[in-house]
Design a protein around this motif. Sequence first.
Motif, PDB file in Angstrom:
ATOM      1  N   GLY A 226      99.312 101.303 -27.211  1.00 22.51           N
ATOM      2  CA  GLY A 226      99.710 100.567 -28.399  1.00 22.51           C
ATOM      3  C   GLY A 226      99.249 101.323 -29.620  1.00 22.51           C
ATOM      4  O   GLY A 226      98.776 102.464 -29.523  1.00 22.51           O
ATOM      5  N   THR A 227      99.347 100.700 -30.764  1.00 18.69           N
ATOM      6  CA  THR A 227      98.854 101.334 -31.984  1.00 18.69           C
ATOM      7  C   THR A 227      97.332 101.236 -32.031  1.00 18.69           C
ATOM      8  O   THR A 227      96.711 100.449 -31.294  1.00 18.69           O
ATOM      9  N   ALA A 228      96.736 102.008 -32.923  1.00 13.29           N
ATOM     10  CA  ALA A 228      95.286 101.949 -33.084  1.00 13.29           C
ATOM     11  C   ALA A 228      94.841 100.546 -33.488  1.00 13.29           C
ATOM     12  O   ALA A 228      93.774 100.073 -33.076  1.00 13.29           O
ATOM     13  N   GLU A 229      95.685  99.879 -34.278  1.00 12.05           N
ATOM     14  CA  GLU A 229      95.349  98.533 -34.744  1.00 12.05           C
ATOM     15  C   GLU A 229      95.393  97.503 -33.617  1.00 12.05           C
ATOM     16  O   GLU A 229      94.837  96.415 -33.748  1.00 12.05           O
ATOM     17  N   GLN A 230      96.069  97.835 -32.524  1.00 10.88           N
ATOM     18  CA  GLN A 230      96.200  96.894 -31.407  1.00 10.88           C
ATOM     19  C   GLN A 230      95.120  97.069 -30.342  1.00 10.88           C
ATOM     20  O   GLN A 230      95.110  96.329 -29.357  1.00 10.88           O
ATOM     21  N   ALA A 231      94.223  98.011 -30.521  1.00  6.69           N
ATOM     22  CA  ALA A 231      93.131  98.201 -29.575  1.00  6.69           C
ATOM     23  C   ALA A 231      92.218  96.973 -29.570  1.00  6.69           C
ATOM     24  O   ALA A 231      92.108  96.253 -30.565  1.00  6.69           O
ATOM     25  N   ILE A 232      91.552  96.738 -28.452  1.00  9.34           N
ATOM     26  CA  ILE A 232      90.750  95.533 -28.248  1.00  9.34           C
ATOM     27  C   ILE A 232      89.276  95.844 -28.533  1.00  9.34           C
ATOM     28  O   ILE A 232      88.621  96.563 -27.773  1.00  9.34           O
TER      29      ILE A 232
END
Length: 369
Positions: A226-232
């Motif tokens: 996913g995008t970097a912003e979607q990392a958990i």
Amino acid sequence: MQFGIFSVGDVTEDPTTGRTPSEHERIKAMVAIAQKADEVGLDVFATGEHHNPPFVPSSPTTMLGYIAARTENLILSTSTTLITTNDPVKIAEDFAMLQHLADGRMDVMMGRGNTGPVYPWFGKDIRQGIPLAVENYALLHKLWREDVVDWAGKFRTPLQSFTSTPRPLDGIPPFVWHGSIRSPEIAEQAAYYGDGFFHNNIFWPIEHTKKMVNLYRQRYAHYGHGTAEQAIVGLGGQVFMRKNSQDAVREFRPYFDNAPVYGHGASLEDFTSQTPLTVGSPQQVIEKTLTFRKYAGDYQRQLFIMDHAGLPLKTVLEQIDLLGEEVVPVLRQEFAKGRPTDVPEAPTHTARVAGGAFSANRSRKDITA
């Protein structure tokens, strides 16, 4: 966003009374803390894993299984499961069993631990800490996703046609967080598998936390999850509150000054100005916690340590009441404002079953740059 409590389970003398609780009292206190967290509407309780005094949680799944039977909604987790010194086969079995007993209300955080003598106690070499973490997790990941496993590695005997039992609930392995304070290799490992990354930033300045979280986010995107912003992402923190901030500082100071981890070092004032530790009113805790998003981005889990350094159980339960009644409801509202719609919610078993998490967390043979 999930909010909760984590504990390292230290048995520490109360510096204001000179009294040290027994191991039995401390274990029961951790259970009471988890039950209080569930009662006030928090999302997560996590326990550490230690095999040396002055700590008591040597068997996290035993404790979490007991707590599962006494709570309704709480997600049960670890703040460290020693992926380096535990056999990954036993981790696979123990946490799959917990997953069934808790009806999916659980996940797990892998870590290397920071107590050097533990390694030889379990027949391991601390100098191999990172390679152990990488190889053992690769095997654990495989055990939860393949019914029959053949395996050969460097650090344990080979497996031939081995099946770990019980199998994960609903065919969905427990969600895994990789916890690290200072090791970029662990951030890389979390990103590679598309797992969560937890930075326990209670001891570290903002710049360090930002660097580690950004590394994980960039590599998560690099590996196509996913995008970097979607990392958990998850973060740690520590707070001590009273209605009046001066009362909070006065009451907490002797505990801070004598804490086994950060006592006898920097002053309380210096520590609170340079790290996420917050000692003050509930409003001050809200304001400081909201700043974490500025350097960590929109993240999924915030855990607080509340019972460290000899604080009596009565005081800890009062702190959790304040957290649940005055702090977390405001944090939920404020963190939701402006949160991009494509940023995922914190993972739960129910959501992962519905979303087909098995295919998203695919098996990996090794970690490459």
